[in-house]
Design a protein around this motif. Structure first.
Motif, PDB file in Angstrom:
ATOM      1  N   LEU A  47       0.814  -1.211   0.000  1.00 14.51           N
ATOM      2  CA  LEU A  47       0.000   0.000   0.000  1.00 14.51           C
ATOM      3  C   LEU A  47       0.848   1.263   0.000  1.00 14.51           C
ATOM      4  CD1 LEU A  47      -2.809  -0.951   2.550  1.00 14.51           C
ATOM      5  CD2 LEU A  47      -2.995  -0.797   0.059  1.00 14.51           C
ATOM      6  N   GLY A  48       2.034   1.186   0.586  1.00 14.22           N
ATOM      7  CA  GLY A  48       2.878   2.361   0.731  1.00 14.22           C
ATOM      8  C   GLY A  48       3.752   2.633  -0.469  1.00 14.22           C
ATOM      9  N   PRO A  99       3.323   3.365   5.268  1.00 17.32           N
ATOM     10  CA  PRO A  99       4.519   2.596   5.649  1.00 17.32           C
ATOM     11  C   PRO A  99       4.878   2.714   7.128  1.00 17.32           C
ATOM     12  CG  PRO A  99       4.893   3.690   3.558  1.00 17.32           C
ATOM     13  CD  PRO A  99       3.601   4.232   4.102  1.00 17.32           C
ATOM     14  N   GLU A 100       4.434   3.783   7.782  1.00 17.76           N
ATOM     15  CA  GLU A 100       4.723   3.963   9.199  1.00 17.76           C
ATOM     16  C   GLU A 100       4.073   2.884  10.062  1.00 17.76           C
ATOM     17  OE1 GLU A 100       6.778   6.223  10.397  1.00 17.76           O
ATOM     18  OE2 GLU A 100       7.172   7.009   8.388  1.00 17.76           O
ATOM     19  N   LYS A 102       4.344  -0.301   9.699  1.00 19.57           N
ATOM     20  CA  LYS A 102       5.159  -1.515   9.786  1.00 19.57           C
ATOM     21  C   LYS A 102       5.696  -1.753  11.190  1.00 19.57           C
ATOM     22  CE  LYS A 102       6.787  -1.298   4.982  1.00 19.57           C
ATOM     23  NZ  LYS A 102       8.006  -1.198   4.120  1.00 19.57           N
ATOM     24  N   ALA A 103       6.286  -0.731  11.775  1.00 23.97           N
ATOM     25  CA  ALA A 103       6.910  -0.893  13.092  1.00 23.97           C
ATOM     26  C   ALA A 103       5.883  -1.262  14.156  1.00 23.97           C
ATOM     27  CB  ALA A 103       7.637   0.394  13.494  1.00 23.97           C
ATOM     28  N   ILE A 104       4.682  -0.704  14.061  1.00 25.01           N
ATOM     29  CA  ILE A 104       3.649  -1.009  15.049  1.00 25.01           C
ATOM     30  C   ILE A 104       3.170  -2.441  14.902  1.00 25.01           C
ATOM     31  CG2 ILE A 104       1.283  -0.439  15.773  1.00 25.01           C
ATOM     32  CD1 ILE A 104       1.945   2.490  15.149  1.00 25.01           C
ATOM     33  N   PHE A 105       3.028  -2.908  13.677  1.00 22.51           N
ATOM     34  CA  PHE A 105       2.639  -4.302  13.460  1.00 22.51           C
ATOM     35  C   PHE A 105       3.712  -5.249  14.004  1.00 22.51           C
ATOM     36  CE2 PHE A 105      -0.303  -3.102   9.790  1.00 22.51           C
ATOM     37  CZ  PHE A 105      -1.440  -3.383  10.516  1.00 22.51           C
ATOM     38  N   VAL A 106       4.950  -4.952  13.705  1.00 18.51           N
ATOM     39  CA  VAL A 106       6.043  -5.811  14.168  1.00 18.51           C
ATOM     40  C   VAL A 106       6.071  -5.862  15.689  1.00 18.51           C
ATOM     41  CG1 VAL A 106       8.555  -6.062  14.281  1.00 18.51           C
ATOM     42  CG2 VAL A 106       7.456  -5.523  12.099  1.00 18.51           C
ATOM     43  N   ARG A 143      -0.783   7.327  15.927  1.00 19.91           N
ATOM     44  CA  ARG A 143       0.464   7.505  15.174  1.00 19.91           C
ATOM     45  C   ARG A 143       0.184   7.994  13.755  1.00 19.91           C
ATOM     46  NH1 ARG A 143       5.288   4.368  15.293  1.00 19.91           N
ATOM     47  NH2 ARG A 143       6.741   5.220  13.755  1.00 19.91           N
ATOM     48  N   PHE A 144      -0.931   7.520  13.217  1.00 20.89           N
ATOM     49  CA  PHE A 144      -1.235   7.760  11.806  1.00 20.89           C
ATOM     50  C   PHE A 144      -1.729   9.170  11.533  1.00 20.89           C
ATOM     51  CE2 PHE A 144      -2.408   5.339   7.881  1.00 20.89           C
ATOM     52  CZ  PHE A 144      -1.317   4.500   7.890  1.00 20.89           C
ATOM     53  N   LEU A 145      -2.599   9.666  12.417  1.00 24.82           N
ATOM     54  CA  LEU A 145      -3.248  10.945  12.131  1.00 24.82           C
ATOM     55  C   LEU A 145      -2.257  12.082  11.891  1.00 24.82           C
ATOM     56  CD1 LEU A 145      -5.801  12.579  11.734  1.00 24.82           C
ATOM     57  CD2 LEU A 145      -5.970  12.837  14.218  1.00 24.82           C
ATOM     58  N   PRO A 146      -1.259  12.293  12.767  1.00 22.46           N
ATOM     59  CA  PRO A 146      -0.314  13.381  12.475  1.00 22.46           C
ATOM     60  C   PRO A 146       0.510  13.138  11.211  1.00 22.46           C
ATOM     61  CG  PRO A 146       0.402  12.087  14.382  1.00 22.46           C
ATOM     62  CD  PRO A 146      -0.994  11.669  14.073  1.00 22.46           C
TER      63      PRO A 146
END
Length: 225
Positions: A47-48, A99-100, A102-106, A143-146
């Protein structure tokens, strides 16, 4: 309950089949974590990129519901370009932001307990995605909104929306207060992300050996054969 899930449950049963005796519960949990991490990271990567959202009908972000009636009217009077520009801009913002995740999923995968793993294994083809939705949605939103706000600012989303709204207001079809586009894009980007994570999860469950991961091959390869 699928054959794969039934077989995997044997890893925790006393009467496990002989061919699974060398597979420990720790191995099974590690394999599941590897599979979920692989799928979620792949979804975010797909998606990214350019047209990750815009070129995929399953996740493409349309105009907000409040603006769709205006869009229809504007297209009828030859002003569709304003709607088209806005749709492209919203989807480009999502592509830049996602793409941001990824780190949260991991991190969510690393925190998964054995009990969580059992729940995912017994929960169906998208149980892993539901685990992510339950454990990451709020954190991702914060994390996503900003990130979306910065991305939309870079691509001048507000300006493009003002152009659209100005034209729509001219024909009496839209009010200024009808849309919070940053919040809307954030929610739609997250929705699309979970849709693609679910697709990746289904593919991994269907063909775990094809993932190329040693631990996934070890565990799920033994289960399948």
């Amino acid at each position: 309950m699928t054959r794969l899930i039934l077989a995997t449950l044997l890893l925790w049963s006393v009467g496990a089949h002989a061919q699974l005796e060398h597979i420990t519960g720790q191995d099974a949990t590690a394999a599941l974590k590897a599979a979920l991490e692989k799928g979620s990271v792949a979804a975010a990567a797909n998606l990214g990129r350019a047209d990750g959202f815009l070129g995929n009908p399953k996740v493409k972000i349309p105009l907000p519901p409040s603006a769709q009636r205006a869009e229809q009217m504007m297209r009828r009077v030859g002003m569709g370009k304003y709607a088209d520009e806005l749709v492209v801009t919203m989807n480009r913002a999502a592509e830049q932001a996602v793409p941001e995740a990824k780190a949260i999923f991991v991190d969510s995968v690393k925190k998964m307990s054995v009990q969580d793993a059992k729940g995912v294994l017994t929960g169906g083809d998208t149980a892993g995605t539901e685990y992510f939705r339950r454990t990451t949605r709020d954190q991702l939103h914060k994390r996503f909104l900003p990130i979306v706000e910065k991305a939309t600012a870079r691509v001048q989303l507000a300006h493009k929306y003002e152009q659209f709204a100005g034209q729509a207001a001219a024909v009496g079809m839209l009010k200024k207060e009808d849309a919070d586009l940053d919040e809307y894009v954030t929610q739609k980007a997250l929705d699309g992300l979970y849709v693609m994570v679910a697709e990746e999860e289904k593919k991994i469950r269907k063909d775990p050996v094809g993932t190329g991961s040693a631990i996934i091959k070890k565990v799920f390869g033994a289960i399948r054969y």
